[in-house]
Structure formats: C-alpha cells, structure tokens
Design a protein around this motif. Structure first.
Motif, PDB file in Angstrom:
ATOM      1  N   GLN A   1       0.817  -1.201   0.000  1.00 51.12           N
ATOM      2  CA  GLN A   1       0.000   0.000   0.000  1.00 51.12           C
ATOM      3  C   GLN A   1       0.858   1.261   0.000  1.00 51.12           C
ATOM      4  O   GLN A   1       0.510   2.259  -0.606  1.00 51.12           O
ATOM      5  CB  GLN A   1      -0.934   0.014   1.212  1.00 51.12           C
ATOM      6  CG  GLN A   1      -2.055  -0.982   1.100  1.00 51.12           C
ATOM      7  CD  GLN A   1      -2.905  -1.003   2.357  1.00 51.12           C
ATOM      8  OE1 GLN A   1      -2.610  -0.318   3.331  1.00 51.12           O
ATOM      9  NE2 GLN A   1      -3.959  -1.810   2.325  1.00 51.12           N
ATOM     10  N   ALA A   2       1.987   1.232   0.657  1.00 52.02           N
ATOM     11  CA  ALA A   2       2.846   2.411   0.726  1.00 52.02           C
ATOM     12  C   ALA A   2       3.387   2.762  -0.653  1.00 52.02           C
ATOM     13  O   ALA A   2       3.497   3.927  -1.001  1.00 52.02           O
ATOM     14  CB  ALA A   2       3.998   2.165   1.698  1.00 52.02           C
ATOM     15  N   GLY A   3       3.688   1.778  -1.475  1.00 49.66           N
ATOM     16  CA  GLY A   3       4.226   2.042  -2.797  1.00 49.66           C
ATOM     17  C   GLY A   3       3.147   2.335  -3.824  1.00 49.66           C
ATOM     18  O   GLY A   3       3.404   2.937  -4.847  1.00 49.66           O
ATOM     19  N   ALA A   4       1.890   1.945  -3.574  1.00 49.23           N
ATOM     20  CA  ALA A   4       0.828   2.093  -4.561  1.00 49.23           C
ATOM     21  C   ALA A   4       0.401   3.551  -4.724  1.00 49.23           C
ATOM     22  O   ALA A   4       0.031   3.971  -5.813  1.00 49.23           O
ATOM     23  CB  ALA A   4      -0.368   1.245  -4.163  1.00 49.23           C
ATOM     24  N   GLY A   5       0.426   4.347  -3.669  1.00 47.37           N
ATOM     25  CA  GLY A   5      -0.044   5.716  -3.742  1.00 47.37           C
ATOM     26  C   GLY A   5       1.014   6.698  -4.222  1.00 47.37           C
ATOM     27  O   GLY A   5       0.720   7.862  -4.436  1.00 47.37           O
ATOM     28  N   ALA A   6       2.232   6.258  -4.406  1.00 42.05           N
ATOM     29  CA  ALA A   6       3.311   7.160  -4.812  1.00 42.05           C
ATOM     30  C   ALA A   6       3.147   7.544  -6.281  1.00 42.05           C
ATOM     31  O   ALA A   6       2.838   6.695  -7.114  1.00 42.05           O
ATOM     32  CB  ALA A   6       4.665   6.492  -4.594  1.00 42.05           C
ATOM     33  N   PRO A   7       3.310   8.821  -6.625  1.00 37.83           N
ATOM     34  CA  PRO A   7       3.186   9.227  -8.026  1.00 37.83           C
ATOM     35  C   PRO A   7       4.358   8.700  -8.842  1.00 37.83           C
ATOM     36  O   PRO A   7       5.485   8.626  -8.362  1.00 37.83           O
ATOM     37  CB  PRO A   7       3.212  10.750  -7.957  1.00 37.83           C
ATOM     38  CG  PRO A   7       3.922  11.062  -6.689  1.00 37.83           C
ATOM     39  CD  PRO A   7       3.606   9.933  -5.749  1.00 37.83           C
ATOM     40  N   LEU A   8       4.067   8.350 -10.070  1.00 37.37           N
ATOM     41  CA  LEU A   8       5.112   7.843 -10.954  1.00 37.37           C
ATOM     42  C   LEU A   8       5.767   9.020 -11.660  1.00 37.37           C
ATOM     43  O   LEU A   8       5.106   9.834 -12.291  1.00 37.37           O
ATOM     44  CB  LEU A   8       4.525   6.874 -11.978  1.00 37.37           C
ATOM     45  CG  LEU A   8       3.915   5.605 -11.417  1.00 37.37           C
ATOM     46  CD1 LEU A   8       3.308   4.778 -12.539  1.00 37.37           C
ATOM     47  CD2 LEU A   8       4.954   4.791 -10.677  1.00 37.37           C
ATOM     48  N   ALA A   9       7.051   9.110 -11.556  1.00 34.05           N
ATOM     49  CA  ALA A   9       7.805  10.187 -12.201  1.00 34.05           C
ATOM     50  C   ALA A   9       8.848   9.559 -13.110  1.00 34.05           C
ATOM     51  O   ALA A   9       9.305   8.450 -12.885  1.00 34.05           O
ATOM     52  CB  ALA A   9       8.476  11.060 -11.159  1.00 34.05           C
ATOM     53  N   ASP A  10       9.223  10.285 -14.118  1.00 32.90           N
ATOM     54  CA  ASP A  10      10.251   9.811 -15.048  1.00 32.90           C
ATOM     55  C   ASP A  10      11.617   9.975 -14.387  1.00 32.90           C
ATOM     56  O   ASP A  10      12.090  11.098 -14.223  1.00 32.90           O
ATOM     57  CB  ASP A  10      10.180  10.609 -16.344  1.00 32.90           C
ATOM     58  CG  ASP A  10      11.132  10.074 -17.397  1.00 32.90           C
ATOM     59  OD1 ASP A  10      11.613   8.932 -17.240  1.00 32.90           O
ATOM     60  OD2 ASP A  10      11.399  10.797 -18.367  1.00 32.90           O
ATOM     61  N   PRO A  11      12.274   8.887 -14.003  1.00 33.85           N
ATOM     62  CA  PRO A  11      13.560   9.016 -13.314  1.00 33.85           C
ATOM     63  C   PRO A  11      14.674   9.505 -14.233  1.00 33.85           C
ATOM     64  O   PRO A  11      15.682  10.009 -13.784  1.00 33.85           O
ATOM     65  CB  PRO A  11      13.854   7.604 -12.819  1.00 33.85           C
ATOM     66  CG  PRO A  11      13.042   6.705 -13.680  1.00 33.85           C
ATOM     67  CD  PRO A  11      11.846   7.510 -14.125  1.00 33.85           C
ATOM     68  N   ALA A  12      14.500   9.409 -15.542  1.00 29.78           N
ATOM     69  CA  ALA A  12      15.553   9.836 -16.465  1.00 29.78           C
ATOM     70  C   ALA A  12      15.545  11.351 -16.690  1.00 29.78           C
ATOM     71  O   ALA A  12      16.530  11.909 -17.136  1.00 29.78           O
ATOM     72  CB  ALA A  12      15.399   9.115 -17.793  1.00 29.78           C
ATOM     73  N   ALA A  13      14.434  12.009 -16.395  1.00 25.87           N
ATOM     74  CA  ALA A  13      14.338  13.445 -16.665  1.00 25.87           C
ATOM     75  C   ALA A  13      15.358  14.267 -15.876  1.00 25.87           C
ATOM     76  O   ALA A  13      16.079  15.059 -16.462  1.00 25.87           O
ATOM     77  CB  ALA A  13      12.920  13.933 -16.395  1.00 25.87           C
ATOM     78  N   PRO A  14      15.491  14.109 -14.556  1.00 27.67           N
ATOM     79  CA  PRO A  14      16.505  14.905 -13.853  1.00 27.67           C
ATOM     80  C   PRO A  14      17.925  14.516 -14.244  1.00 27.67           C
ATOM     81  O   PRO A  14      18.800  15.355 -14.317  1.00 27.67           O
ATOM     82  CB  PRO A  14      16.251  14.605 -12.379  1.00 27.67           C
ATOM     83  CG  PRO A  14      14.972  13.892 -12.291  1.00 27.67           C
ATOM     84  CD  PRO A  14      14.657  13.366 -13.653  1.00 27.67           C
ATOM     85  N   LYS A  15      18.148  13.242 -14.525  1.00 32.36           N
ATOM     86  CA  LYS A  15      19.492  12.799 -14.888  1.00 32.36           C
ATOM     87  C   LYS A  15      19.911  13.369 -16.231  1.00 32.36           C
ATOM     88  O   LYS A  15      21.045  13.741 -16.425  1.00 32.36           O
ATOM     89  CB  LYS A  15      19.551  11.277 -14.939  1.00 32.36           C
ATOM     90  CG  LYS A  15      19.579  10.634 -13.594  1.00 32.36           C
ATOM     91  CD  LYS A  15      19.777   9.154 -13.718  1.00 32.36           C
ATOM     92  CE  LYS A  15      19.862   8.504 -12.376  1.00 32.36           C
ATOM     93  NZ  LYS A  15      20.096   7.081 -12.475  1.00 32.36           N
ATOM     94  N   LYS A  16      18.987  13.445 -17.184  1.00 29.87           N
ATOM     95  CA  LYS A  16      19.336  13.949 -18.508  1.00 29.87           C
ATOM     96  C   LYS A  16      19.795  15.398 -18.429  1.00 29.87           C
ATOM     97  O   LYS A  16      20.768  15.784 -19.057  1.00 29.87           O
ATOM     98  CB  LYS A  16      18.151  13.815 -19.446  1.00 29.87           C
ATOM     99  CG  LYS A  16      18.461  14.211 -20.862  1.00 29.87           C
ATOM    100  CD  LYS A  16      17.357  13.786 -21.781  1.00 29.87           C
ATOM    101  CE  LYS A  16      17.630  14.208 -23.190  1.00 29.87           C
ATOM    102  NZ  LYS A  16      18.421  13.294 -23.940  1.00 29.87           N
ATOM    103  N   LYS A  17      19.127  16.188 -17.636  1.00 24.05           N
ATOM    104  CA  LYS A  17      19.516  17.579 -17.493  1.00 24.05           C
ATOM    105  C   LYS A  17      20.895  17.673 -16.827  1.00 24.05           C
ATOM    106  O   LYS A  17      21.731  18.469 -17.225  1.00 24.05           O
ATOM    107  CB  LYS A  17      18.482  18.331 -16.661  1.00 24.05           C
ATOM    108  CG  LYS A  17      18.767  19.793 -16.551  1.00 24.05           C
ATOM    109  CD  LYS A  17      17.686  20.501 -15.777  1.00 24.05           C
ATOM    110  CE  LYS A  17      17.993  21.978 -15.689  1.00 24.05           C
ATOM    111  NZ  LYS A  17      17.044  22.682 -14.866  1.00 24.05           N
ATOM    112  N   ALA A  18      21.129  16.848 -15.836  1.00 22.21           N
ATOM    113  CA  ALA A  18      22.414  16.874 -15.134  1.00 22.21           C
ATOM    114  C   ALA A  18      23.553  16.404 -16.035  1.00 22.21           C
ATOM    115  O   ALA A  18      24.681  16.864 -15.901  1.00 22.21           O
ATOM    116  CB  ALA A  18      22.350  16.010 -13.885  1.00 22.21           C
TER     117      ALA A  18
END
Length: 98
Positions: A20-37
């Motif tokens: 349940q703790a992981g189900a409510g978490a919003p899905l974000a693109d993990p590559a987006a911050p890395k690409k900018k960096a």
C-alpha cells in the motif's frame, strides 16, 4: 526454528502494508533529472586511471568542460594536417647530421 516461523509470520503480516505504501506514490520519469544533469559542463566526473610504473589506479576528477578541453587540445596536436617537418627554407645552411 521458532525464530524462522516468527520471521515468516511478520513478513506475511507486513507485506500488505509495504504494498500500500508504494501504490499511492506518483510515478515520475527518473531519467528526466538525470538527462539535465548529464548536459551540465560543470558536472564533475571522476575516473580511475592507471599511472605508468604503478599497479594501483589513481582517481582523477575533472569537470566535463575540462575533459572536453583536454580532448580538443589532444585532437588539435595530433591532427595530421597540422604537423609538418618544416620547409626547405627552414633547413637552408644546415649541414646534414648536425
């Protein structure tokens, strides 16, 4: 043996809580911050390079801009179009072998 049963029971009881703790978490693109960096020229990159005469690699840290500048300098120095042994005028008056 008792400890194994106790651990298994706790795991079964706690598993729905973890789901349940992981189900409510919003899905974000993990590559987006890395690409900018990755595009940042001030980002520091460390590599382990082998030093001549030593069996131990050495850690070398430089910014992306510094690495690019070194690469450009090396390319410029090793460019076949830039190299010349001189012209005949440069060697006029010199004796062979001296």
């Amino acid at each position: 043996m008792r400890i194994a049963f106790l651990a298994a029971g706790l795991l079964l009881v706690a598993s729905p809580v973890f789901a349940q703790a992981g189900a409510g978490a919003p899905l974000a693109d993990p590559a987006a911050p890395k690409k900018k960096a990755m595009d940042d020229p001030n980002r520091i990159v460390c590599t382990r390079e082998h030093v001549v005469g030593s069996n131990r690699p050495q850690k070398v840290c430089m910014t992306v801009a510094q690495r690019q500048r070194l690469k450009d300098d090396a390319d410029r120095l090793t460019d076949p179009g830039n190299r010349s042994a001189g012209t005949a005028e440069d060697f006029k008056g010199q004796q062979p072998g001296g």
